[in-house]
Scaffold this active site. Structure first.
Site, PDB file in Angstrom:
ATOM      1  N   THR A 120     -12.280  -8.075  -6.071  1.00  8.96           N
ATOM      2  CA  THR A 120     -12.846  -6.722  -6.010  1.00  8.96           C
ATOM      3  C   THR A 120     -11.977  -5.794  -6.846  1.00  8.96           C
ATOM      4  OG1 THR A 120     -13.787  -7.128  -3.837  1.00  8.96           O
ATOM      5  CG2 THR A 120     -13.378  -4.829  -4.411  1.00  8.96           C
ATOM      6  N   GLY A 141       0.836  -1.196   0.000  1.00  7.70           N
ATOM      7  CA  GLY A 141       0.000   0.000   0.000  1.00  7.70           C
ATOM      8  C   GLY A 141       0.867   1.241   0.000  1.00  7.70           C
ATOM      9  N   SER A 172      -2.350  -7.505   4.478  1.00  3.70           N
ATOM     10  CA  SER A 172      -1.797  -8.669   3.772  1.00  3.70           C
ATOM     11  C   SER A 172      -1.644  -8.307   2.311  1.00  3.70           C
ATOM     12  CB  SER A 172      -2.737  -9.883   3.847  1.00  3.70           C
ATOM     13  OG  SER A 172      -2.276 -10.897   2.961  1.00  3.70           O
ATOM     14  N   TYR A 184      -0.437 -17.561   0.305  1.00  2.00           N
ATOM     15  CA  TYR A 184      -1.586 -16.681   0.557  1.00  2.00           C
ATOM     16  C   TYR A 184      -2.776 -17.507   1.052  1.00  2.00           C
ATOM     17  CZ  TYR A 184      -5.185 -13.125  -0.476  1.00  2.00           C
ATOM     18  OH  TYR A 184      -6.214 -12.216  -0.398  1.00  2.00           O
ATOM     19  N   ASP A 242       4.510  -2.440  11.378  1.00  2.00           N
ATOM     20  CA  ASP A 242       4.466  -3.799  10.833  1.00  2.00           C
ATOM     21  C   ASP A 242       3.699  -4.668  11.837  1.00  2.00           C
ATOM     22  OD1 ASP A 242       4.906  -6.417  10.059  1.00  2.00           O
ATOM     23  OD2 ASP A 242       6.928  -5.999   9.320  1.00  2.00           O
TER      24      ASP A 242
HETATM   25  P1  NAD Z   1      -3.460  -4.224  -0.773  1.00  6.97           P
HETATM   26  O1  NAD Z   1      -2.172  -4.905  -1.065  1.00  6.97           O
HETATM   27  O2  NAD Z   1      -3.811  -3.026  -1.575  1.00  6.97           O
HETATM   28  O3  NAD Z   1      -3.563  -3.819   0.761  1.00  6.97           O
HETATM   29  C1  NAD Z   1      -2.967  -4.566   1.797  1.00  6.97           C
HETATM   30  C2  NAD Z   1      -2.311  -3.598   2.765  1.00  6.97           C
HETATM   31  O4  NAD Z   1      -1.721  -4.341   3.836  1.00  6.97           O
HETATM   32  C3  NAD Z   1      -1.200  -2.779   2.111  1.00  6.97           C
HETATM   33  O5  NAD Z   1      -1.378  -1.419   2.376  1.00  6.97           O
HETATM   34  C4  NAD Z   1       0.070  -3.316   2.773  1.00  6.97           C
HETATM   35  O6  NAD Z   1       1.109  -2.364   2.820  1.00  6.97           O
HETATM   36  C5  NAD Z   1      -0.457  -3.745   4.130  1.00  6.97           C
HETATM   37  N1  NAD Z   1       0.390  -4.733   4.813  1.00  6.97           N
HETATM   38  C6  NAD Z   1       0.885  -5.889   4.310  1.00  6.97           C
HETATM   39  N2  NAD Z   1       1.630  -6.519   5.247  1.00  6.97           N
HETATM   40  C7  NAD Z   1       1.592  -5.741   6.362  1.00  6.97           C
HETATM   41  C8  NAD Z   1       2.159  -5.856   7.659  1.00  6.97           C
HETATM   42  N3  NAD Z   1       2.942  -6.888   8.012  1.00  6.97           N
HETATM   43  N4  NAD Z   1       1.916  -4.879   8.561  1.00  6.97           N
HETATM   44  C9  NAD Z   1       1.138  -3.808   8.235  1.00  6.97           C
HETATM   45  N5  NAD Z   1       0.569  -3.648   7.018  1.00  6.97           N
HETATM   46  C10 NAD Z   1       0.804  -4.610   6.096  1.00  6.97           C
HETATM   47  O7  NAD Z   1      -4.587  -5.338  -0.905  1.00  6.97           O
HETATM   48  P2  NAD Z   1      -6.176  -5.195  -0.898  1.00  6.97           P
HETATM   49  O8  NAD Z   1      -6.658  -5.619  -2.216  1.00  6.97           O
HETATM   50  O9  NAD Z   1      -6.578  -3.890  -0.361  1.00  6.97           O
HETATM   51  O10 NAD Z   1      -6.561  -6.338   0.148  1.00  6.97           O
HETATM   52  C11 NAD Z   1      -6.800  -6.022   1.514  1.00  6.97           C
HETATM   53  C12 NAD Z   1      -7.208  -7.258   2.275  1.00  6.97           C
HETATM   54  O11 NAD Z   1      -8.391  -7.805   1.690  1.00  6.97           O
HETATM   55  C13 NAD Z   1      -6.160  -8.353   2.270  1.00  6.97           C
HETATM   56  O12 NAD Z   1      -6.138  -8.974   3.537  1.00  6.97           O
HETATM   57  C14 NAD Z   1      -6.659  -9.311   1.222  1.00  6.97           C
HETATM   58  O13 NAD Z   1      -6.255 -10.625   1.488  1.00  6.97           O
HETATM   59  C15 NAD Z   1      -8.171  -9.157   1.339  1.00  6.97           C
HETATM   60  N6  NAD Z   1      -8.840  -9.483   0.075  1.00  6.97           N
HETATM   61  C16 NAD Z   1      -8.808  -8.610  -0.973  1.00  6.97           C
HETATM   62  C17 NAD Z   1      -9.430  -8.962  -2.161  1.00  6.97           C
HETATM   63  C18 NAD Z   1      -9.462  -8.034  -3.351  1.00  6.97           C
HETATM   64  O14 NAD Z   1     -10.028  -8.408  -4.390  1.00  6.97           O
HETATM   65  N7  NAD Z   1      -8.919  -6.838  -3.276  1.00  6.97           N
HETATM   66  C19 NAD Z   1     -10.061 -10.214  -2.283  1.00  6.97           C
HETATM   67  C20 NAD Z   1     -10.020 -11.073  -1.200  1.00  6.97           C
HETATM   68  C21 NAD Z   1      -9.435 -10.693  -0.013  1.00  6.97           C
END
Ligand code: NAD
Length: 321
Positions: free
Chosen positions: A178, A39, A78, A148, A59
């Protein structure tokens, strides 16, 4: 007036940033915790400076401390795109396991409700279609995607153990693909890739023969579903996704048409263990949360393409993201 205080882990990511925005609009205080692995502060820069918003670089796998009361923890930290979690396999396993342990610990310490962002990937390459929450999944535990899928399966199990052993107030949402503005053009997921390629007139790369299906949900709908779960007393797991299913080839063709592009479509190799089909059964979300997606694919993709047009017009943004 809603005066609750919410911690959003991964709040500077794609979904997390929308959650922060929506919660602030409802009057909540928001603590956004992120290590910016995938992010960026840029996703929440429009929120910085508001009295009710705090951005904390942290973190989740290390020491986690939040002063003051917390009513709700939304655990979204994540890596989520296959390109990201394949680049950061250990970090993905650590945030799904140790990070989830710490986020649950925070919720328990504060006596807060906890919502785990799980995923349709817990169903793996599904043998049941559409996927209901009762389906146990078909995941290869040593395949490349397992970092994952298994991290999220472990996180679900840990969340359930906290509920059962500590009477923690927990919920699990299984989010299906999404999309929307604010996805990174190079995050490797199909929609940003197709849009970027179509807008630049480059070949659109469809994996395999393109007959594999996905169900894609516009971000506003997904966020509504997540917040409906957070505001309920339902523990889930509950699917949130759009049941409209389409093949990857027809998705590529739709993006090309809506972008007004004449890019050719090129077929490239399928990644290992790539699921063949994917469609949520959303009857539980409908009956327990009164939720259903509202934004149709053409509308959602058009909004996303417009955002990418602005984004790609300013190349320095691409370097930063
Ligand atoms: P993204 O990668 O944009 O956001 C994830 C955020 O988590 C990032 O900002 C990243 O820097 C942060 N992060 C990762 N490891 C970290 C840590 N150790 N400590 C603190 N922050 C940390 O992904 P997203 O699409 O926004 O997904 C967000 C959540 O939703 C995730 O858990 C993902 O598994 C879940 N999800 C998303 C989708 C989708 O379609 N976008 C689908 C299923 C599940």
């Amino acid at each position: 007036m809603n005066t609750r205080r919410v911690v959003v882990t991964g709040g500077a990511g794609f979904l997390g940033s929308y959650l922060c925005e929506r919660l602030l609009a409802e009057g909540a205080g928001v603590v956004c915790m992120d290590n910016f692995l995938t992010g960026s502060p840029r996703n929440v820069e429009h929120l910085i400076g508001r009295a009710a918003f705090r951005l904390v670089e942290c973190d989740l796998t290390g020491f986690v401390h939040v002063p003051g009361d917390v009513d709700l923890v939304l655990h979204f930290a994540s890596a989520a795109s296959p390109a990201d979690y394949l680049r950061h396999p250990i970090e993905t396993l650590k945030v799904g396991s140790i990070g989830t342990l710490h986020a649950l610990g925070l919720a328990r310490e504060k006596d807060a409700r906890f919502v785990l962002a799980s995923t349709s990937e817990v169903y793996g390459d599904p043998l049941e279609h559409p996927q209901r929450e009762t389906y146990w999944g078909n995941v290869n535990p040593v395949g490349p995607r397992s970092v994952y899928d298994e991290a999220k399966r472990f996180a679900e199990s840990l969340t359930t153990a906290y509920r059962n052993s500590h009477r923690a107030d927990t919920a699990i949402v299984r989010i299906f693909n999404t999309y929307g503005p604010r996805m990174r053009p190079h995050d490797g997921r199909a929609i940003p890739t197709f849009i970027r390629q179509a807008l630049r007139g480059e070949p659109i790369t469809v994996t395999g023969d393109g007959t594999q299906t996905r169900s894609i949900c516009y971000v506003d709908d997904t966020v509504e579903g997540i917040l409906a779960l957070a505001d309920s007393d339902f523990e889930g797991p509950v699917n949130i996704g759009n049941p409209a299913e389409l093949s990857m080839l027809s998705l590529a063709e739709t993006v090309r048409r809506l972008a007004g592009s004449d890019s050719p479509i090129h077929f490239v190799d399928r990644p290992t263990d790539d699921p063949e089909i994917r469609r949520p059964d959303t009857s539980l979300a409908s009956s327990r949360l009164g939720w259903a997606p509202k934004v149709d694919i053409v509308d959602g993709l058009s909004r996303t393409i417009s955002w990418f047009m602005d984004e790609l017009r300013e190349p320095e943004k691409l370097v930063r993201r």
